[in-house]
Design a protein around this motif. Structure first.
Motif, PDB file in Angstrom:
ATOM      1  N   LYS A 185       1.029  -1.180  -0.016  1.00 20.26           N
ATOM      2  CA  LYS A 185      -0.094   0.036   0.034  1.00 20.26           C
ATOM      3  C   LYS A 185       0.923   1.283  -0.017  1.00 20.26           C
ATOM      4  N   VAL A 186       0.318   2.245  -0.775  1.00 19.21           N
ATOM      5  CA  VAL A 186       1.086   3.385  -0.800  1.00 19.21           C
ATOM      6  C   VAL A 186      -0.079   4.833  -0.702  1.00 19.21           C
ATOM      7  N   ARG A 187       0.391   5.558   0.171  1.00 18.05           N
ATOM      8  CA  ARG A 187      -0.571   6.838   0.216  1.00 18.05           C
ATOM      9  C   ARG A 187       0.318   8.023   0.280  1.00 18.05           C
ATOM     10  N   ILE A 188      -0.280   8.969  -0.583  1.00 15.21           N
ATOM     11  CA  ILE A 188       0.418  10.415  -0.768  1.00 15.21           C
ATOM     12  C   ILE A 188      -0.640  11.443  -0.381  1.00 15.21           C
ATOM     13  N   THR A 189      -0.138  12.328   0.584  1.00 10.53           N
ATOM     14  CA  THR A 189      -1.065  13.354   0.900  1.00 10.53           C
ATOM     15  C   THR A 189      -0.297  14.638   0.758  1.00 10.53           C
ATOM     16  N   PHE A 197      -3.157   3.690  -3.313  1.00 12.52           N
ATOM     17  CA  PHE A 197      -2.971   2.863  -4.343  1.00 12.52           C
ATOM     18  C   PHE A 197      -2.067   1.707  -3.784  1.00 12.52           C
ATOM     19  N   SER A 198      -2.153   0.470  -4.638  1.00 16.30           N
ATOM     20  CA  SER A 198      -1.042  -0.521  -4.334  1.00 16.30           C
ATOM     21  C   SER A 198      -0.089  -0.479  -5.354  1.00 16.30           C
ATOM     22  N   ILE A 199       1.086  -0.823  -5.038  1.00 19.60           N
ATOM     23  CA  ILE A 199       2.027  -1.274  -5.835  1.00 19.60           C
ATOM     24  C   ILE A 199       2.807  -2.734  -5.858  1.00 19.60           C
ATOM     25  N   LYS A 200       1.757  -3.550  -5.097  1.00 26.07           N
ATOM     26  CA  LYS A 200       2.198  -4.945  -4.953  1.00 26.07           C
ATOM     27  C   LYS A 200       2.631  -5.651  -6.247  1.00 26.07           C
ATOM     28  N   ALA A 221       4.524   1.718 -10.939  1.00 20.61           N
ATOM     29  CA  ALA A 221       3.165   1.931 -11.260  1.00 20.61           C
ATOM     30  C   ALA A 221       1.980   1.287 -10.383  1.00 20.61           C
ATOM     31  N   PRO A 222       0.877   1.820 -10.535  1.00 24.38           N
ATOM     32  CA  PRO A 222      -0.169   1.310  -9.674  1.00 24.38           C
ATOM     33  C   PRO A 222      -0.880   0.079 -10.225  1.00 24.38           C
ATOM     34  N   VAL A 223      -1.196  -0.941  -9.326  1.00 18.95           N
ATOM     35  CA  VAL A 223      -2.174  -1.772  -9.651  1.00 18.95           C
ATOM     36  C   VAL A 223      -3.197  -1.428 -10.324  1.00 18.95           C
ATOM     37  N   ILE A 227      -6.324   2.362  -7.597  1.00 17.08           N
ATOM     38  CA  ILE A 227      -6.161   4.069  -7.091  1.00 17.08           C
ATOM     39  C   ILE A 227      -7.660   4.611  -6.630  1.00 17.08           C
ATOM     40  N   ASN A 228      -7.489   5.292  -5.479  1.00 12.78           N
ATOM     41  CA  ASN A 228      -8.332   5.901  -4.914  1.00 12.78           C
ATOM     42  C   ASN A 228      -8.058   7.346  -4.095  1.00 12.78           C
ATOM     43  N   GLY A 229      -8.891   8.340  -4.432  1.00 15.92           N
ATOM     44  CA  GLY A 229      -8.694   9.531  -3.757  1.00 15.92           C
ATOM     45  C   GLY A 229      -8.553  10.660  -4.684  1.00 15.92           C
TER      46      GLY A 229
END
Length: 240
Positions: A185-189, A197-200, A221-223, A227-229
């Motif tokens: 999991k990655v979160r950018i604020t 989003f996930s980069i798994k 890159a995101p799975v 992506i949400n937000g």
């Protein structure tokens, strides 16, 4: 000649492209301000035992061609230039246009035609896949103006970051690459931004001056569909 230009040219030829004896090098320089670097690149290619093939583009001239270009014209241009690119082992593109928006009033349908019939067959299908390539911008008055600073100050900044020891940086990136490859999991604020989003299982790729100068990113890159937000932008971006 500025010693920093000499060092940059040396690094582009010997580190980024790793030019070997007898290898053919396409040197594409855009705008008058890139001339000194182009000259030094030619010298360095010869020293490395390679064979330089310089090509110059004036964007004002290019604009006139693009305004009324035709499919037949672009297909013939692409055929000729793709044949030459097929013969190349290395490519360096130095962009230093005096006006970053020189092509802004070229009709979008003409730009689409150029991208599809010329850029894709010559660059995406041949140059990117076949050659050892590196691209960069050059610090001129226009670029300094975009940074809201003097040309001298911007050149100092530019050469400080473009003449780094990228081989050393590549080693320093290894821990980050490993960390990202273990991340799910990655979160950018930030102001106006809250994105997750996930980069798994998406590989992390280190970039250390081999295809772009300046450099220093580790990208992934995101799975798909993860992506949400919301994402907010606070700087303008210019494409083509």
């Amino acid at each position: 000649m500025d010693e920093r230009i000499k060092l940059l040219a040396h690094n582009l030829v010997n580190y980024s492209m790793k030019v070997g004896k007898g290898e053919k090098v396409y040197i594409h320089y855009v705008g008058d301000s890139t001339r000194e670097l182009a000259r030094q690149l030619i010298k360095e290619v010869y020293v490395a035992g390679g064979i330089p093939f310089p090509h110059y583009t004036d964007q004002k001239v290019q604009r006139e061609m693009l305004l009324h270009c035709t499919e037949e014209q672009l297909k013939l241009m692409a055929k000729i230039d793709a044949e030459e690119m097929e013969e190349m082992d290395c490519y360096v593109g130095v962009r230093g246009t005096d006006n970053i928006t020189e092509l802004a009033d070229v009709p979008s349908e003409k730009m689409e035609l150029y991208e599809r019939l010329y850029s894709t067959p010559v660059h995406h299908n041949v140059r990117v896949k076949k050659t050892k390539w590196v691209v960069l911008r050059y610090p001129n008055d226009s670029m300094a103006q975009l940074a809201n600073t003097s040309t001298e100050n911007f050149k100092d900044f530019y050469f400080d970051v473009c003449n780094l020891d990228y081989a050393k940086m590549k080693v320093a990136m290894e821990n980050l690459v490993d960390y990202m490859n273990r991340t799910d999991k990655v979160r950018i604020t930030g102001p106006g931004t809250n994105l997750s989003f996930s980069i798994k299982d998406i590989p992390a790729v280190p970039c250390a001056g081999e295809c772009n100068i300046p450099d220093g990113e580790v990208y992934t890159a995101p799975v798909r569909n993860s992506i949400n937000g919301t994402l907010a932008y606070n700087t303008p971006a210019v494409f083509q």
